[in-house]
Design a protein around this motif. Structure first.
Motif, PDB file in Angstrom:
ATOM      1  N   THR A  52     -13.880  -2.122   8.045  1.00 22.42           N
ATOM      2  CA  THR A  52     -14.654  -1.223   7.182  1.00 22.42           C
ATOM      3  C   THR A  52     -13.798  -0.063   6.683  1.00 22.42           C
ATOM      4  OG1 THR A  52     -16.646  -1.821   8.416  1.00 22.42           O
ATOM      5  CG2 THR A  52     -16.765   0.166   7.059  1.00 22.42           C
ATOM      6  N   LEU A  53     -13.003   0.521   7.567  1.00 26.56           N
ATOM      7  CA  LEU A  53     -12.143   1.631   7.151  1.00 26.56           C
ATOM      8  C   LEU A  53     -11.055   1.173   6.183  1.00 26.56           C
ATOM      9  CD1 LEU A  53     -11.846   3.526  10.555  1.00 26.56           C
ATOM     10  CD2 LEU A  53     -13.194   4.210   8.546  1.00 26.56           C
ATOM     11  N   MET A  54     -10.493  -0.002   6.418  1.00 28.42           N
ATOM     12  CA  MET A  54      -9.479  -0.525   5.491  1.00 28.42           C
ATOM     13  C   MET A  54     -10.107  -0.884   4.142  1.00 28.42           C
ATOM     14  SD  MET A  54      -6.371  -0.315   6.582  1.00 28.42           S
ATOM     15  CE  MET A  54      -5.436  -1.442   5.552  1.00 28.42           C
ATOM     16  N   THR A  55     -11.350  -1.340   4.146  1.00 27.84           N
ATOM     17  CA  THR A  55     -12.042  -1.631   2.888  1.00 27.84           C
ATOM     18  C   THR A  55     -12.227  -0.349   2.089  1.00 27.84           C
ATOM     19  OG1 THR A  55     -13.133  -3.555   3.855  1.00 27.84           O
ATOM     20  CG2 THR A  55     -14.157  -2.600   1.889  1.00 27.84           C
ATOM     21  N   TRP A  56     -12.611   0.739   2.781  1.00 23.42           N
ATOM     22  CA  TRP A  56     -12.754   2.027   2.097  1.00 23.42           C
ATOM     23  C   TRP A  56     -11.392   2.473   1.564  1.00 23.42           C
ATOM     24  CZ3 TRP A  56     -10.510   6.790   2.525  1.00 23.42           C
ATOM     25  CH2 TRP A  56     -11.075   7.796   1.731  1.00 23.42           C
ATOM     26  N   LEU A  57     -10.353   2.345   2.394  1.00 28.88           N
ATOM     27  CA  LEU A  57      -9.009   2.739   1.959  1.00 28.88           C
ATOM     28  C   LEU A  57      -8.550   1.926   0.753  1.00 28.88           C
ATOM     29  CD1 LEU A  57      -6.881   3.299   5.188  1.00 28.88           C
ATOM     30  CD2 LEU A  57      -7.173   4.890   3.289  1.00 28.88           C
ATOM     31  N   ARG A  58      -8.832   0.616   0.778  1.00 31.76           N
ATOM     32  CA  ARG A  58      -8.429  -0.244  -0.344  1.00 31.76           C
ATOM     33  C   ARG A  58      -9.093   0.249  -1.629  1.00 31.76           C
ATOM     34  NH1 ARG A  58      -9.669  -5.465   1.312  1.00 31.76           N
ATOM     35  NH2 ARG A  58     -11.697  -5.299   0.362  1.00 31.76           N
ATOM     36  N   ALA A  59     -10.384   0.562  -1.574  1.00 35.90           N
ATOM     37  CA  ALA A  59     -11.090   1.058  -2.763  1.00 35.90           C
ATOM     38  C   ALA A  59     -10.524   2.400  -3.209  1.00 35.90           C
ATOM     39  CB  ALA A  59     -12.586   1.170  -2.480  1.00 35.90           C
ATOM     40  N   ALA A  60     -10.246   3.286  -2.259  1.00 43.37           N
ATOM     41  CA  ALA A  60      -9.683   4.597  -2.607  1.00 43.37           C
ATOM     42  C   ALA A  60      -8.300   4.440  -3.229  1.00 43.37           C
ATOM     43  CB  ALA A  60      -9.618   5.487  -1.370  1.00 43.37           C
ATOM     44  N   CYS A  61      -7.482   3.558  -2.677  1.00 43.80           N
ATOM     45  CA  CYS A  61      -6.142   3.328  -3.225  1.00 43.80           C
ATOM     46  C   CYS A  61      -6.223   2.728  -4.625  1.00 43.80           C
ATOM     47  CB  CYS A  61      -5.328   2.422  -2.301  1.00 43.80           C
ATOM     48  SG  CYS A  61      -4.733   3.261  -0.815  1.00 43.80           S
ATOM     49  N   GLU A  62      -7.099   1.753  -4.807  1.00 43.14           N
ATOM     50  CA  GLU A  62      -7.247   1.109  -6.117  1.00 43.14           C
ATOM     51  C   GLU A  62      -7.694   2.115  -7.178  1.00 43.14           C
ATOM     52  OE1 GLU A  62      -9.825  -2.217  -5.326  1.00 43.14           O
ATOM     53  OE2 GLU A  62      -8.178  -3.414  -4.488  1.00 43.14           O
ATOM     54  N   ASP A  63      -8.533   3.080  -6.778  1.00 42.49           N
ATOM     55  CA  ASP A  63      -8.965   4.121  -7.722  1.00 42.49           C
ATOM     56  C   ASP A  63      -7.796   4.968  -8.219  1.00 42.49           C
ATOM     57  OD1 ASP A  63     -11.598   3.312  -7.563  1.00 42.49           O
ATOM     58  OD2 ASP A  63     -12.234   4.954  -6.242  1.00 42.49           O
ATOM     59  N   HIS A  64      -6.715   5.007  -7.436  1.00 38.63           N
ATOM     60  CA  HIS A  64      -5.547   5.801  -7.797  1.00 38.63           C
ATOM     61  C   HIS A  64      -4.341   4.934  -8.147  1.00 38.63           C
ATOM     62  CE1 HIS A  64      -8.066   8.729  -5.664  1.00 38.63           C
ATOM     63  NE2 HIS A  64      -7.526   9.591  -6.504  1.00 38.63           N
ATOM     64  N   GLY A  65      -4.597   3.652  -8.407  1.00 42.87           N
ATOM     65  CA  GLY A  65      -3.523   2.760  -8.815  1.00 42.87           C
ATOM     66  C   GLY A  65      -2.500   2.465  -7.726  1.00 42.87           C
ATOM     67  N   LYS A  66      -2.919   2.548  -6.472  1.00 41.10           N
ATOM     68  CA  LYS A  66      -2.010   2.295  -5.357  1.00 41.10           C
ATOM     69  C   LYS A  66      -2.432   1.043  -4.607  1.00 41.10           C
ATOM     70  CE  LYS A  66      -0.898   7.147  -4.676  1.00 41.10           C
ATOM     71  NZ  LYS A  66      -0.841   8.257  -3.750  1.00 41.10           N
ATOM     72  N   ASP A  67      -1.492   0.459  -3.898  1.00 41.29           N
ATOM     73  CA  ASP A  67      -1.757  -0.696  -3.058  1.00 41.29           C
ATOM     74  C   ASP A  67      -1.996  -0.206  -1.626  1.00 41.29           C
ATOM     75  OD1 ASP A  67      -1.620  -3.687  -2.493  1.00 41.29           O
ATOM     76  OD2 ASP A  67      -0.093  -2.881  -1.123  1.00 41.29           O
ATOM     77  N   VAL A  68      -3.101  -0.608  -1.015  1.00 37.77           N
ATOM     78  CA  VAL A  68      -3.461  -0.119   0.315  1.00 37.77           C
ATOM     79  C   VAL A  68      -2.423  -0.504   1.360  1.00 37.77           C
ATOM     80  CG1 VAL A  68      -4.933  -2.085   0.974  1.00 37.77           C
ATOM     81  CG2 VAL A  68      -5.348   0.169   1.975  1.00 37.77           C
ATOM     82  N   ILE A  69      -1.851  -1.692   1.238  1.00 34.09           N
ATOM     83  CA  ILE A  69      -0.855  -2.127   2.217  1.00 34.09           C
ATOM     84  C   ILE A  69       0.390  -1.245   2.116  1.00 34.09           C
ATOM     85  CG2 ILE A  69       0.552  -4.063   3.043  1.00 34.09           C
ATOM     86  CD1 ILE A  69      -2.564  -4.464   3.266  1.00 34.09           C
ATOM     87  N   GLU A  70       0.863  -1.056   0.897  1.00 38.59           N
ATOM     88  CA  GLU A  70       2.062  -0.247   0.669  1.00 38.59           C
ATOM     89  C   GLU A  70       1.831   1.215   1.029  1.00 38.59           C
ATOM     90  OE1 GLU A  70       4.976   0.971  -3.074  1.00 38.59           O
ATOM     91  OE2 GLU A  70       3.256  -0.334  -3.405  1.00 38.59           O
ATOM     92  N   TYR A  71       0.638   1.731   0.755  1.00 41.28           N
ATOM     93  CA  TYR A  71       0.346   3.147   0.938  1.00 41.28           C
ATOM     94  C   TYR A  71      -0.002   3.495   2.387  1.00 41.28           C
ATOM     95  CZ  TYR A  71      -1.898   7.694   0.360  1.00 41.28           C
ATOM     96  OH  TYR A  71      -2.247   9.015   0.478  1.00 41.28           O
ATOM     97  N   SER A  72      -0.742   2.651   3.071  1.00 42.16           N
ATOM     98  CA  SER A  72      -1.263   3.016   4.384  1.00 42.16           C
ATOM     99  C   SER A  72      -0.557   2.374   5.570  1.00 42.16           C
ATOM    100  CB  SER A  72      -2.757   2.681   4.465  1.00 42.16           C
ATOM    101  OG  SER A  72      -3.472   3.430   3.523  1.00 42.16           O
ATOM    102  N   VAL A  73      -0.253   1.100   5.481  1.00 42.33           N
ATOM    103  CA  VAL A  73       0.272   0.390   6.649  1.00 42.33           C
ATOM    104  C   VAL A  73       1.604   0.976   7.147  1.00 42.33           C
ATOM    105  CG1 VAL A  73       1.011  -1.854   7.559  1.00 42.33           C
ATOM    106  CG2 VAL A  73      -1.072  -1.683   6.177  1.00 42.33           C
ATOM    107  N   PRO A  74       2.598   1.274   6.278  1.00 42.48           N
ATOM    108  CA  PRO A  74       3.845   1.844   6.807  1.00 42.48           C
ATOM    109  C   PRO A  74       3.643   3.161   7.562  1.00 42.48           C
ATOM    110  CG  PRO A  74       4.198   1.036   4.587  1.00 42.48           C
ATOM    111  CD  PRO A  74       2.706   0.989   4.839  1.00 42.48           C
ATOM    112  N   ALA A  75       2.754   4.008   7.064  1.00 44.73           N
ATOM    113  CA  ALA A  75       2.494   5.280   7.755  1.00 44.73           C
ATOM    114  C   ALA A  75       1.868   5.046   9.124  1.00 44.73           C
ATOM    115  CB  ALA A  75       1.579   6.158   6.897  1.00 44.73           C
ATOM    116  N   LEU A  76       0.929   4.122   9.186  1.00 38.95           N
ATOM    117  CA  LEU A  76       0.271   3.829  10.460  1.00 38.95           C
ATOM    118  C   LEU A  76       1.239   3.164  11.438  1.00 38.95           C
ATOM    119  CD1 LEU A  76      -3.107   2.669   8.950  1.00 38.95           C
ATOM    120  CD2 LEU A  76      -2.749   4.724  10.324  1.00 38.95           C
ATOM    121  N   VAL A  77       2.050   2.234  10.958  1.00 35.92           N
ATOM    122  CA  VAL A  77       3.034   1.578  11.831  1.00 35.92           C
ATOM    123  C   VAL A  77       4.081   2.600  12.298  1.00 35.92           C
ATOM    124  CG1 VAL A  77       4.873  -0.159  11.919  1.00 35.92           C
ATOM    125  CG2 VAL A  77       2.648  -0.727  10.925  1.00 35.92           C
TER     126      VAL A  77
END
Length: 180
Positions: free
Chosen positions: A71-96
């Motif tokens: 659910t949180l990743m789904t929200w992040l994906r929508a938020a990233c898409e609204d700003h022209g970003k890819d959720v994997i590229e934007y969030s996963v490296p920071a979390l890892v």
């Protein structure tokens, strides 16, 4: 043809219990960041709750934690898409990156699994069904799974600039599901 990891095939689990665990950990993190001592009564309540779960309760908590991640990743994906970003590229490296510095919680061998859960959820797959393809959960993955959900919720809170946003997001989704 739908994927066998499609979320509609996944058990939801006990999202409320998972949220309670994550919210309690977030409050402890925020308390320690402000110099406030952690609330021992809150920690004792969470520990007692976890100890009271039987085998099916633990499975439900595990599935609930994966649903929370989805659910949180789904929200992040929508938020990233609204700003022209890819959720994997934007969030996963920071979390890892956060996982890699938390050596007591995340042993190196569990980081790929936790990253895989995030990527699965970020691409619209069920994290628990994705993980099931690789065998049963291990004892060594339990704390990292909880910590992954906490890191993800904190990441969402930072993006929203609201320390309660992730908890409120899930609570509102649960309330809407109850009404349906």
């Amino acid at each position: 043809m739908p994927s066998p990891c499609d979320p509609r095939y996944a058990p939801v689990g006990d999202v409320g219990a998972a949220l309670m665990m994550v919210d309690s950990r977030l409050k402890s993190v925020y308390d320690s960041s402000t110099g406030t001592d952690p609330d021992p009564a809150r920690q004792q309540m969470v520990d007692q709750f976890a100890a009271s779960l039987g085998p099916t309760g633990l499975d439900d908590l595990l599935d609930g934690t994966c649903t929370l991640i989805y659910t949180l990743m789904t929200w992040l994906r929508a938020a990233c898409e609204d700003h022209g970003k890819d959720v994997i590229e934007y969030s996963v490296p920071a979390l890892v990156g956060s996982m890699r510095v938390m050596r007591k919680t995340f042993r190196p061998e569990v980081i790929p699994t936790m990253a895989g859960l995030l990527v699965a959820a970020g691409t619209g797959l069920s994290p628990n069904l994705w993980r099931a393809q690789h065998g049963d959960w291990t004892e060594a993955e339990m704390n990292p799974l909880e910590a992954t959900a906490v890191l993800l919720a904190e990441h969402v809170n930072r993006i929203a600039d609201d320390r309660l946003f992730a908890t409120r997001l899930i609570t509102e989704a649960l309330a809407a599901a109850d009404q349906d």
